[in-house]
Scaffold this motif. Structure first.
Motif, PDB file in Angstrom:
ATOM      1  N   ALA A  39      45.555  50.259  51.919  1.00  0.00           N
ATOM      2  CA  ALA A  39      46.408  49.901  50.788  1.00  0.00           C
ATOM      3  C   ALA A  39      45.710  50.061  49.442  1.00  0.00           C
ATOM      4  O   ALA A  39      46.356  50.100  48.411  1.00  0.00           O
ATOM      5  CB  ALA A  39      46.885  48.457  50.953  1.00  0.00           C
ATOM      6  N   GLY A  40      44.388  50.101  49.477  1.00  0.00           N
ATOM      7  CA  GLY A  40      43.648  50.235  48.219  1.00  0.00           C
ATOM      8  C   GLY A  40      43.250  48.913  47.590  1.00  0.00           C
ATOM      9  O   GLY A  40      42.808  48.872  46.445  1.00  0.00           O
ATOM     10  N   PHE A  41      43.404  47.821  48.321  1.00  0.00           N
ATOM     11  CA  PHE A  41      42.959  46.523  47.802  1.00  0.00           C
ATOM     12  C   PHE A  41      41.488  46.277  48.085  1.00  0.00           C
ATOM     13  O   PHE A  41      40.862  45.421  47.486  1.00  0.00           O
ATOM     14  CB  PHE A  41      43.781  45.381  48.407  1.00  0.00           C
ATOM     15  N   VAL A  42      40.956  46.999  49.059  1.00  0.00           N
ATOM     16  CA  VAL A  42      39.537  46.918  49.385  1.00  0.00           C
ATOM     17  C   VAL A  42      38.996  48.341  49.307  1.00  0.00           C
ATOM     18  O   VAL A  42      39.623  49.275  49.811  1.00  0.00           O
ATOM     19  CB  VAL A  42      39.336  46.347  50.817  1.00  0.00           C
ATOM     20  N   VAL A  43      37.870  48.511  48.618  1.00  0.00           N
ATOM     21  CA  VAL A  43      37.275  49.843  48.483  1.00  0.00           C
ATOM     22  C   VAL A  43      36.214  49.990  49.576  1.00  0.00           C
ATOM     23  O   VAL A  43      35.362  49.114  49.734  1.00  0.00           O
ATOM     24  CB  VAL A  43      36.650  50.019  47.085  1.00  0.00           C
ATOM     25  N   PRO A  44      36.264  51.068  50.363  1.00  0.00           N
ATOM     26  CA  PRO A  44      35.273  51.199  51.445  1.00  0.00           C
ATOM     27  C   PRO A  44      33.854  51.360  50.904  1.00  0.00           C
ATOM     28  O   PRO A  44      33.641  52.032  49.900  1.00  0.00           O
ATOM     29  CB  PRO A  44      35.727  52.465  52.193  1.00  0.00           C
ATOM     30  N   THR A  45      32.887  50.696  51.570  1.00  0.00           N
ATOM     31  CA  THR A  45      31.485  50.827  51.196  1.00  0.00           C
ATOM     32  C   THR A  45      30.999  52.232  51.535  1.00  0.00           C
ATOM     33  O   THR A  45      30.194  52.825  50.831  1.00  0.00           O
ATOM     34  CB  THR A  45      30.649  49.790  51.986  1.00  0.00           C
ATOM     35  N   SER A  55      41.762  62.673  48.736  1.00  0.00           N
ATOM     36  CA  SER A  55      41.027  61.417  48.805  1.00  0.00           C
ATOM     37  C   SER A  55      41.659  60.375  47.885  1.00  0.00           C
ATOM     38  O   SER A  55      41.948  60.651  46.719  1.00  0.00           O
ATOM     39  CB  SER A  55      39.571  61.631  48.380  1.00  0.00           C
ATOM     40  N   VAL A  56      41.878  59.176  48.423  1.00  0.00           N
ATOM     41  CA  VAL A  56      42.462  58.117  47.598  1.00  0.00           C
ATOM     42  C   VAL A  56      41.576  56.872  47.594  1.00  0.00           C
ATOM     43  O   VAL A  56      41.971  55.831  47.080  1.00  0.00           O
ATOM     44  CB  VAL A  56      43.875  57.710  48.083  1.00  0.00           C
ATOM     45  N   ALA A  57      40.377  56.981  48.205  1.00  0.00           N
ATOM     46  CA  ALA A  57      39.521  55.800  48.365  1.00  0.00           C
ATOM     47  C   ALA A  57      39.303  55.086  47.032  1.00  0.00           C
ATOM     48  O   ALA A  57      39.190  53.868  46.975  1.00  0.00           O
ATOM     49  CB  ALA A  57      38.200  56.192  49.005  1.00  0.00           C
ATOM     50  N   ALA A  58      39.253  55.853  45.935  1.00  0.00           N
ATOM     51  CA  ALA A  58      38.971  55.240  44.639  1.00  0.00           C
ATOM     52  C   ALA A  58      40.237  55.022  43.805  1.00  0.00           C
ATOM     53  O   ALA A  58      40.163  54.590  42.658  1.00  0.00           O
ATOM     54  CB  ALA A  58      37.982  56.126  43.873  1.00  0.00           C
ATOM     55  N   VAL A  59      41.398  55.319  44.386  1.00  0.00           N
ATOM     56  CA  VAL A  59      42.654  55.133  43.637  1.00  0.00           C
ATOM     57  C   VAL A  59      43.140  53.699  43.841  1.00  0.00           C
ATOM     58  O   VAL A  59      43.298  53.252  44.964  1.00  0.00           O
ATOM     59  CB  VAL A  59      43.742  56.123  44.124  1.00  0.00           C
ATOM     60  N   PRO A  60      43.353  52.944  42.759  1.00  0.00           N
ATOM     61  CA  PRO A  60      43.782  51.563  42.930  1.00  0.00           C
ATOM     62  C   PRO A  60      45.174  51.478  43.550  1.00  0.00           C
ATOM     63  O   PRO A  60      45.977  52.399  43.436  1.00  0.00           O
ATOM     64  CB  PRO A  60      43.785  50.999  41.501  1.00  0.00           C
ATOM     65  N   SER A  61      45.423  50.344  44.171  1.00  0.00           N
ATOM     66  CA  SER A  61      46.649  50.167  44.938  1.00  0.00           C
ATOM     67  C   SER A  61      47.909  50.470  44.129  1.00  0.00           C
ATOM     68  O   SER A  61      48.821  51.133  44.613  1.00  0.00           O
ATOM     69  CB  SER A  61      46.681  48.735  45.448  1.00  0.00           C
ATOM     70  N   TYR A  62      47.978  49.983  42.880  1.00  0.00           N
ATOM     71  CA  TYR A  62      49.221  50.110  42.120  1.00  0.00           C
ATOM     72  C   TYR A  62      49.517  51.544  41.718  1.00  0.00           C
ATOM     73  O   TYR A  62      50.624  51.878  41.322  1.00  0.00           O
ATOM     74  CB  TYR A  62      49.184  49.194  40.879  1.00  0.00           C
ATOM     75  N   ARG A  63      48.506  52.441  41.847  1.00  0.00           N
ATOM     76  CA  ARG A  63      48.757  53.852  41.536  1.00  0.00           C
ATOM     77  C   ARG A  63      49.126  54.661  42.776  1.00  0.00           C
ATOM     78  O   ARG A  63      49.304  55.866  42.708  1.00  0.00           O
ATOM     79  CB  ARG A  63      47.510  54.470  40.886  1.00  0.00           C
ATOM     80  N   ARG A  64      49.189  53.982  43.924  1.00  0.00           N
ATOM     81  CA  ARG A  64      49.538  54.698  45.151  1.00  0.00           C
ATOM     82  C   ARG A  64      51.014  54.508  45.450  1.00  0.00           C
ATOM     83  O   ARG A  64      51.581  53.469  45.151  1.00  0.00           O
ATOM     84  CB  ARG A  64      48.723  54.161  46.331  1.00  0.00           C
TER      85      ARG A  64
END
Ligand SMILES: Nc1ncnc2c1ncn2[C@@H]1O[C@H](COP(=O)(O)OP(=O)(O)O)[C@@H](O)[C@H]1O
Ligand SMILES: [Mg+2]
Length: 332
Positions: A39-45, A55-64
């Motif tokens: 969901a983008g609420f937690v950023v993977p280490t 890649s969306v790992a760095a895209v914040p939730s509200y922009r998805r």
């Protein structure tokens, strides 16, 4: 990682377009963390998350572009049902007339037509659940994420909402990832199930394959009931060759129970047959569960209740049969 805790480890998973995928596991196994990563609420280490190849790992939730239903529903308590549904549309800059049309259609679809003016606190649990689903779907996102969506509901309502979620999935075709600890819910809803254990994926497969061919003892026990035949005190016959590091397993409904003097069955050649003593009989509505002591183990047998069928009492001597082809081997 939460500080020193790796809540999810070595997770590699591909969700197919349009499928209903369920992440199933006991409490604390990392399901919510996995969903919050998606969901983008937690950023993977470490690692990456891709949607349609990007890649969306760095895209914040509200922009998805995704709809989320949280376990607690997380409706805006100070807004009416209509305003709750309006929020994601306003976020996307839709004009007022179009918003109203969309909201009317969605309220109708989830059977809340007359409740648009109510506050969330004036709704039942099932109605709040419908609003949460409607809010997740209303902006027509391609992805739907659900965290224990039905766990707050009582049994009857849960079954009804399972049907509702299924029909919404058929109708809207959203790629859906659902998290639950409820095996029945997972079996009922999913195209595929990911079984998690202590932050790792234990097995991923269709509901039928997971139930019928569990790879590990953990999966066999977590999805349904299993007789694990580890040093059972009798020789287990099987069509498959046992592998090292695995134990034999048979599902309770694959075993049939009879009086010891019952005539040989037509398929006796393909069966293993053992005698035992009935320890206990548990009546569970449509079925009976028998606990039968055989050798050094107690086998669970599950049988549907048919009218006029023979019943057994504790202390009775009984004969159990099962097809050798129904014995599975699971890794320990
Ligand atoms: N914010 C957090 N800080 C520290 N540890 C956490 C946090 N959230 C979850 N955990 C830990 O991560 C593990 C997985 O939690 P979670 O993903 O919530 O599991 P589940 O949803 O399967 O119950 C648990 O051991 C939990 O205690
Ligand atoms: Mg959780």
């Amino acid at each position: 990682m939460y500080g020193a805790v790796a809540a999810v480890k070595d997770m590699s998973l591909t969700v197919r377009r349009g499928e209903f995928l369920t992440i199933l596991g006991p409490s604390g196994s990392g399901k919510t963390t996995a969903l919050m990563l998606l969901a983008g609420f937690v950023v993977p280490t470490e690692g990456d998350i891709l949607i349609a190849g990007k890649s969306v790992a760095a895209v914040p939730s509200y922009r998805r572009d995704q709809g989320i239903v949280f376990q607690s529903y997380a409706l805006f308590p100070h807004l009416t049902v209509r305003r709750n549904l309006e929020f994601p549309l306003a976020m996307r800059g839709m004009n007022a007339a179009e918003r109203a049309t969309r909201i009317d259609g969605m309220l109708e679809r989830v059977q809340l037509k007359d409740l648009g003016g109510r506050m969330p606190s004036q709704l039942s649990g099932g109605q709040q659940q419908r609003v949460a689903l409607a809010r997740a779907l209303i902006a027509d996102p391609p992805i739907l994420l659900l965290d224990e969506p039905l766990s707050a509901l009582d049994r009857n309502l849960r079954e009804q909402m399972q049907g509702e979620i299924k029909s919404l999935h058929r109708e809207f075709g959203k790629t859906t990832v659902c998290v639950t600890h409820d095996q029945e819910e997972a079996l009922t809803l999913s195209d595929r199930i990911v079984v998690m254990r202590a932050g790792r994926i234990e097995q991923t497969d269709t509901p039928e394959a997971l139930y019928d061919r569990p790879a590990t003892r953990f999966v066999a026990n977590f999805l349904g009931e299993a007789n694990i035949l580890e040093n059972p005190g009798f020789e287990v016959e099987s069509d498959a060759a046992p592998q090292s590091g695995s134990v034999a397993m048979i599902r309770p409904e694959r075993i049939s129970i009879a009086v010891p003097t019952a005539p040989k069955r037509a398929n006796a050649e393909q069966c293993q047959s053992v005698t035992g003593i009935l320890d206990d009989m548990i009546y569970c509505g449509p079925l009976r569960k028998y606990h039968v002591r055989v050798g050094s183990s107690v086998l669970i047998v599950r049988e549907h209740v048919a009218s006029g069928q023979q019943t057994f009492r504790p202390g009775d001597e009984v004969r159990l049969h099962w097809l050798r082809s129904d014995v599975r081997f699971v890794a320990v």
